[in-house]
Design an enzyme around this catalytic site. Structure first.
Site, PDB file in Angstrom:
ATOM      1  N   LYS B 131       0.845  -1.183   0.000  1.00 49.10           N
ATOM      2  CA  LYS B 131       0.000   0.000   0.000  1.00 49.10           C
ATOM      3  C   LYS B 131       0.886   1.240   0.000  1.00 49.10           C
ATOM      4  O   LYS B 131       2.032   1.145   0.399  1.00 49.10           O
ATOM      5  CB  LYS B 131      -0.959  -0.030   1.190  1.00 49.10           C
ATOM      6  CG  LYS B 131      -0.252   0.184   2.533  1.00 49.10           C
ATOM      7  CD  LYS B 131      -1.240   0.388   3.641  1.00 49.10           C
ATOM      8  CE  LYS B 131      -0.473   0.829   4.876  1.00 49.10           C
ATOM      9  NZ  LYS B 131      -1.236   1.028   6.050  1.00 49.10           N
ATOM     10  N   HIS B 161      -1.160  -6.643   4.894  1.00 48.40           N
ATOM     11  CA  HIS B 161      -0.673  -7.654   5.845  1.00 48.40           C
ATOM     12  C   HIS B 161      -1.750  -8.078   6.838  1.00 48.40           C
ATOM     13  O   HIS B 161      -1.646  -9.121   7.451  1.00 48.40           O
ATOM     14  CB  HIS B 161       0.585  -7.177   6.564  1.00 48.40           C
ATOM     15  CG  HIS B 161       0.360  -6.035   7.494  1.00 48.40           C
ATOM     16  ND1 HIS B 161       0.380  -4.742   7.062  1.00 48.40           N
ATOM     17  CD2 HIS B 161       0.082  -6.005   8.809  1.00 48.40           C
ATOM     18  CE1 HIS B 161       0.127  -3.951   8.086  1.00 48.40           C
ATOM     19  NE2 HIS B 161      -0.052  -4.690   9.168  1.00 48.40           N
ATOM     20  N   LYS B 165      -3.187 -12.205   8.670  1.00 49.51           N
ATOM     21  CA  LYS B 165      -3.264 -12.549  10.089  1.00 49.51           C
ATOM     22  C   LYS B 165      -4.205 -13.721  10.314  1.00 49.51           C
ATOM     23  O   LYS B 165      -5.248 -13.818   9.695  1.00 49.51           O
ATOM     24  CB  LYS B 165      -3.755 -11.335  10.889  1.00 49.51           C
ATOM     25  CG  LYS B 165      -2.720 -10.248  10.954  1.00 49.51           C
ATOM     26  CD  LYS B 165      -2.972  -9.364  12.141  1.00 49.51           C
ATOM     27  CE  LYS B 165      -1.877  -8.339  12.293  1.00 49.51           C
ATOM     28  NZ  LYS B 165      -0.641  -8.905  12.811  1.00 49.51           N
ATOM     29  N   ASP B 218      -5.141   5.855   4.562  1.00 49.44           N
ATOM     30  CA  ASP B 218      -4.071   4.952   4.971  1.00 49.44           C
ATOM     31  C   ASP B 218      -4.631   3.641   5.527  1.00 49.44           C
ATOM     32  O   ASP B 218      -4.040   2.588   5.351  1.00 49.44           O
ATOM     33  CB  ASP B 218      -3.220   5.656   6.046  1.00 49.44           C
ATOM     34  CG  ASP B 218      -1.952   4.904   6.349  1.00 49.44           C
ATOM     35  OD1 ASP B 218      -1.369   4.344   5.404  1.00 49.44           O
ATOM     36  OD2 ASP B 218      -1.551   4.859   7.521  1.00 49.44           O
ATOM     37  N   HIS B 223      -7.441  -1.670   5.001  1.00 50.78           N
ATOM     38  CA  HIS B 223      -7.624  -2.638   6.093  1.00 50.78           C
ATOM     39  C   HIS B 223      -9.065  -2.734   6.562  1.00 50.78           C
ATOM     40  O   HIS B 223      -9.647  -3.816   6.623  1.00 50.78           O
ATOM     41  CB  HIS B 223      -6.756  -2.259   7.295  1.00 50.78           C
ATOM     42  CG  HIS B 223      -5.307  -2.102   6.969  1.00 50.78           C
ATOM     43  ND1 HIS B 223      -4.649  -2.985   6.155  1.00 50.78           N
ATOM     44  CD2 HIS B 223      -4.403  -1.189   7.353  1.00 50.78           C
ATOM     45  CE1 HIS B 223      -3.390  -2.604   6.043  1.00 50.78           C
ATOM     46  NE2 HIS B 223      -3.206  -1.515   6.765  1.00 50.78           N
TER      47      HIS B 223
END
Lengths: 372, 469
Positions: B131, B161, B165, B218, B223
């Site tokens: 990103k 990322h 997880k 961001d 996410h």
């Protein structure tokens, strides 16, 4: 297991907690609340010990906030946080973090405590000594649902009671109030046994013991009769005497452990009324986390009105008859767990004049239900 | 790098695996190896073993050069060809492009020009992108165009990322491998969903990157919207990449923005204060930040999903820097029981039931429900039941990057957002950013707290409140 962290941050303490939990093999969190103890070095040991004992009933994360005194200007400019993380056998049932704050950070203890609170779980703040005058406005107190102070430990307990009454916010409570729970349930039970009208009350106990005042205010508030506060050598509360239409009812505890309940026309009965230690008080306090309306009502009655209303005793005795009977009926109602009349407005009224009998009857003696 | 080592240590890397570094720095192969060595020693999760390191170091090379230097790319090509012969890599390369966004087109074109991206004879060329995937819909589309000119769309891996997880992958397991959650996972039972990603740190030294981007671009764009898609999507027909992507796209496509963006979004900037026992400065006082900057360091948005499962259930997404503590979690909050036979006093302290998926740290799942407090009176209070990854599976779970790098090598794109998802996410965020750009300024919030008061008011208007994570 103990982990010592020097010059640390809340983030590192959180990591240490997870690490410690993993190391002892029980990483799941089953704790029901966060107990924040704000104290000084002198009282930390006793407070922590009491909290540890109480944690057997209420598994909790205990955060002990110790503000260290900086004695030189140089010390005051240095800001440091030391933490001692205890999990497993070292921490009762739950987790304990002892936070020592030096310098400027001591004024920002809330920034250290906030990241360490358990998610969602209720927060209780307990000041064993030196409680702020307005606990709800204190930065640490603002984090909590319930704020436990102890007027017993203060220099001028009676004056402090008035201050507490002025600053009362739902969720405030006082260990001096918790101390009299067994007395209150015993007196309520005694009034249950006799159909009578209470004419006057005398509460006798040692000086500088706010529990006596609180008990007196509770009786005055609920029975609306003159209550006399008289002094004795102690220990603690020594006697409560009710003058009723059916004769005297007295609960007498001279030695601080075994009391005698004497009702006119009935044989004397022995009642165990031991003075309880702090751990038991805290455990009791943690059992209910909603605002204690009965305490609020008693506290707001006002210390100064106690002695004032005691003076014209005979005159005030007559109108007191009806509420007294009502209060007696209220006791069984409490066991049936009737919804509480959210007492705030009613309480204001009580402060102004005598409470309506209905209001007194509806409001259950909440604490009665939890007396052991 | 530590992730690569951990993979090697577990024996999951192919025998001839080689690693080539390309940077402006004047390094020899040994310097590069030393740098990797230190990173591995400090950060690898598995114990350091000399023989594994020896295996890795044999295939380690470094090429010095700038992005516009043709010679350097020629050297890169010859290095790779040499490795092909020496190590037997079989002509398969993955390019991990950790480059600033503005250099992107140059690098991609260079790779093409020097034939580094040409697939031949059953070998593959893959590109791994980090990103940000653009800063709005337009730039994202341009970026995708540039990349897809050179690499096949299914050979482009966008690393998020979070998706690597364990707990995030476990959302799918929780929902679709069990019977007890799915029947209540809908508007009939769910009151609302809160997705939180909080950091306790500030922007650190990333002023140049962060200012002008802000927390919504961001974090929310990638996410949080991905976490929301996984939480809200329908069951995929199978667990392969296409089926998963299809369901995620359906949900992201169904996202509806609230009508009044001013009242259902909040942005903030951290002000000076105390965080976790440390005195910290405000965003506007950070080095390299314009004192009039309007960049958000906190963002909260309310989104709806227009489909039969979720109509009317708000999804509250929030992220921020310098908040109370570092935590990422998804909380599915259920409705209150329709009728309570208990009286008011008994249930005074009872909250709403909730399932909380803790993504990080302390990965696990918490279920909150009411229970009677032992004693003579009826008193119901919230308790929590906890599942911790560390306890139920004693094998330490692989780190997110480990998993993702392995997936790139295997060509498994399950856990990588696709072009369409990235573009859909921008379509959701662009109107909000646009609104923010035109109206007002970010609210200031004290460092170390849980965000600006406006965010609390936003939920209070709906009769709800943010959980304390």
């Amino acid at each position: 297991m103990k982990i010592d962290l020097t010059d640390t941050t809340a983030g590192k303490v959180n990591k240490a907690l997870v690490q410690g939990r993993r190391a002892i093999g029980t990483p799941a969190v089953g704790m029901v609340l966060t107990l924040v103890i704000v104290t000084d070095e002198e009282n930390a040991y006793d407070a922590l010990k009491a909290a540890g004992d109480a944690s057997h009933e209420h598994p909790s994360r205990t955060l002990v906030v110790i503000k260290r005194v900086s004695r030189s200007p140089r010390d005051r400019t240095v800001s440091r946080l030391d933490a001692e993380v205890r999990v497993g056998a070292d921490a009762g049932s739950g987790e304990t973090v002892i936070l020592r704050l030096y310098g400027e950070v001591a004024d920002h203890a809330d920034s250290v405590v906030l990241p360490l609170l358990l998610p969602d779980a209720p927060v209780v703040v307990w000041w064993p000594v030196n409680a702020p005058l307005d606990p709800a406005k204190d930065p640490l107190g603002a984090l909590a649902q319930r704020r436990v102070t102890d007027t017993y430990s203060s220099e001028q307990p009676v004056r402090e009671l008035s201050a507490r009454a002025d600053a009362y916010t739902p969720g405030d409570t006082d260990l001096s109030w918790t101390r009299i729970t067994p007395w209150r349930s015993m007196l309520a039970a005694a009034l249950d046994q006799v159909v009578c009208e209470v004419k006057a009350v005398e509460v006798e106990g040692e000086e500088f013991n706010p529990s006596c005042e609180l008990l007196a205010m509770w009786l005055a508030d609920r029975l609306d009769v003159p209550v006399k506060r008289s002094l004795s050598a102690g220990p603690g509360l020594t006697a409560v005497r009710l003058d009723t239409s059916e004769g005297a009812i007295a609960l007498d505890r001279a030695d601080g452990s075994l009391a005698t309940l004497s009702i006119d026309g009935q044989p004397d009965r022995a009642v165990a009324l031991k003075r309880r230690d702090t751990a038991e008080l805290i455990a009791e306090e943690l059992r209910r986390l909603d605002p204690d309306d009965t305490y609020a009502s008693a506290l707001r009655f006002g210390v100064e009105r106690l002695n004032a209303s005691a003076a014209p005793a005979p005159a005030a005795a007559e109108p007191a008859a009806v509420p007294a009977a009502a209060a007696a009926q209220a006791v069984p109602a409490a066991q049936g767990s009737e919804p509480p009349a959210k007492g705030e407005p009613a309480v204001e009224a009580a402060a102004a004049e005598a409470p309506a009998p209905e209001a007194a009857a509806k409001e259950p003696l909440k604490k009665r239900a939890k007396a052991t | 790098m530590p992730a690569v080592y951990d993979l090697a240590n577990r024996g999951l890397l192919p025998p001839g695996f080689s690693l080539v570094g390309f940077a402006r720095r004047e390094w020899a192969h040994e310097d590069f190896a030393a740098e990797v060595h230190d990173a591995v020693k400090d950060h690898a999760r598995t114990p350091f073993r000399e023989e594994v390191w020896q295996q890795l170091i044999q295939g380690m090379r470094f090429v010095q050069g700038t992005f516009d230097d043709d010679d350097a790319f020629e050297r890169l090509r010859s290095t790779i060809e040499e490795l092909d012969k020496a190590q037997g890599t079989g002509g398969n390369f993955a390019f991990y492009l950790s480059v600033p966004p503005r250099s992107f087109p140059v690098v991609i074109q260079q790779l093409k020009k020097h034939g580094l991206a040409d697939q031949s004879g059953g070998s593959w060329r893959r590109a791994v992108i980090e990103k940000p995937f653009g800063h709005d819909l337009k730039s994202a589309e341009e970026l995708n165009k540039v990349v897809h000119e050179v690499f096949e769309p299914d050979q482009v891996f966008r690393i998020d990322h979070y998706l690597g997880k364990e707990t995030v992958q476990n959302i799918l397991a929780l929902r679709f491998a069990n019977t007890m959650y799915e029947p209540i996972w809908n508007r009939s039972f769910v009151d609302h969903v809160q997705i939180t990603m909080a950091e306790d740190i500030g922007i650190g030294g990333r002023a140049g990157y962060y200012d002008g981007i802000g927390s919504a671009r961001d974090v929310i764009q990638n996410h949080l919207l991905q976490l929301m898609a996984l939480t809200a999507m329908e069951e995929p027909a199978s667990f392969d990449a296409d089926a998963l992507a299809a369901e995620k796209e359906k949900v992201l496509g169904a996202v509806r923005l609230p009508k009044d963006l001013g009242r259902s979004t909040v942005r903030g900037q951290y002000a000076a204060g105390w965080q976790g026992g440390e005195k910290v400065i405000g965003y506007l006082e950070e080095d390299g930040i314009d004192t009039k900057s309007k960049t958000d360091t906190y963002a909260a948005v309310k989104l709806g999903i227009d489909n039969r499962r979720w109509a009317g259930v708000p999804f509250y997404l929030r992220t921020g820097k310098r908040l109370g503590r570092r935590v990422t979690e998804i909380a599915v909050v259920f409705q209150r029981a329709p009728h309570s036979p208990f009286d008011h006093t008994a249930t005074e302290e009872l909250g709403q039931n909730a399932i909380v998926i803790r993504v990080q740290p302390d990965e696990g799942i918490t279920v909150r429900f009411g229970s009677k407090v032992p004693g003579t009176s009826m008193e119901i209070r919230d308790v929590s039941m906890d599942f911790a990854y560390g306890e139920s599976f004693t094998e330490s779970s692989p780190e997110a990057y480990e998993r993702l790098i392995l997936d790139v090598l295997l060509g498994d794109s399950n856990l990588f957002p696709r072009t369409e998802e990235v573009e859909l996410s921008w379509k959701i965020l662009d109107p909000i950013e646009d609104h923010w750009d035109k109206h007002g300024r970010p609210a200031q919030y004290k460092s170390g707290t849980w965000g600006p008061a406006e965010a609390d008011e936003m939920l209070a208007r709906d009769g709800r409140s943010w959980r304390r994570p």
